[in-house]
Design an enzyme around this catalytic site. Sequence first.
Site, PDB file in Angstrom:
ATOM      1  CB  THR A 165      73.941  33.059  17.142  1.00 25.57           C
ATOM      2  OG1 THR A 165      72.759  32.504  16.795  1.00 25.57           O
ATOM      3  CG2 THR A 165      73.941  34.769  16.739  1.00 25.57           C
ATOM      4  CB  THR A 174      74.286  27.291  19.414  1.00 22.31           C
ATOM      5  OG1 THR A 174      75.456  27.336  20.177  1.00 22.31           O
ATOM      6  CG2 THR A 174      73.475  26.355  20.060  1.00 22.31           C
ATOM      7  CB  CYS A 175      70.955  29.809  16.181  1.00 24.27           C
ATOM      8  SG  CYS A 175      70.821  30.651  17.865  1.00 24.27           S
ATOM      9  CB  SER A 176      73.944  29.099  11.898  1.00 22.12           C
ATOM     10  OG  SER A 176      73.395  30.351  12.062  1.00 22.12           O
ATOM     11  CB  VAL A 195      68.476  26.187  12.264  1.00 23.86           C
ATOM     12  CG1 VAL A 195      67.701  25.989  10.685  1.00 23.86           C
ATOM     13  CG2 VAL A 195      67.789  27.437  12.862  1.00 23.86           C
TER      14      VAL A 195
END
Length: 162
Positions: free
Chosen positions: A48, A50-52, A56
Amino acid sequence: MAPIKVGDSIPDGTLAHFDEKDEMQQVSVHSLAAGKKVVIFGVPGAFTPTCSMKHVPSFIEKSEELKSKGVEELLLISVNDPFVMKAWKKSYPETKNVKFLADGSATYTRALGLELDLAEKGLGVRSRRFALLVDNLKVVVANVEEGGEFTVSGADEILTAL
């Protein structure tokens, strides 16, 4: 269940990951965190935006600095299956010390009280975005985001707390 907070002990639970030999392993959270200072951070989903692109990478980029301040493990948890987590990990040129752990049925996420119902977006039950600083199984810092925000759960906020 109420969300985990500072002073709580983290629950034990079993998560899955692929080891260096590309074999799937089941691992106990307590086996990774007992007697250590660790960061457990959770994201709504692999791949996703924001996560990627933000969450992270913040921990990958700051992993050496976190280690220099006594953090022994960086544990990424997402409500995805281990195969998705393996592919996600491989999408980064380097993951340094971050372990990509799968909580496929959100069992551990629920035990933390950090589940997020995204069924209306077609994603089912996921995890709230969070970062926990844990020392010998006790939560020292609990940075939990509201909604889809990314303001308090990055590596910089954990570094500030250290």
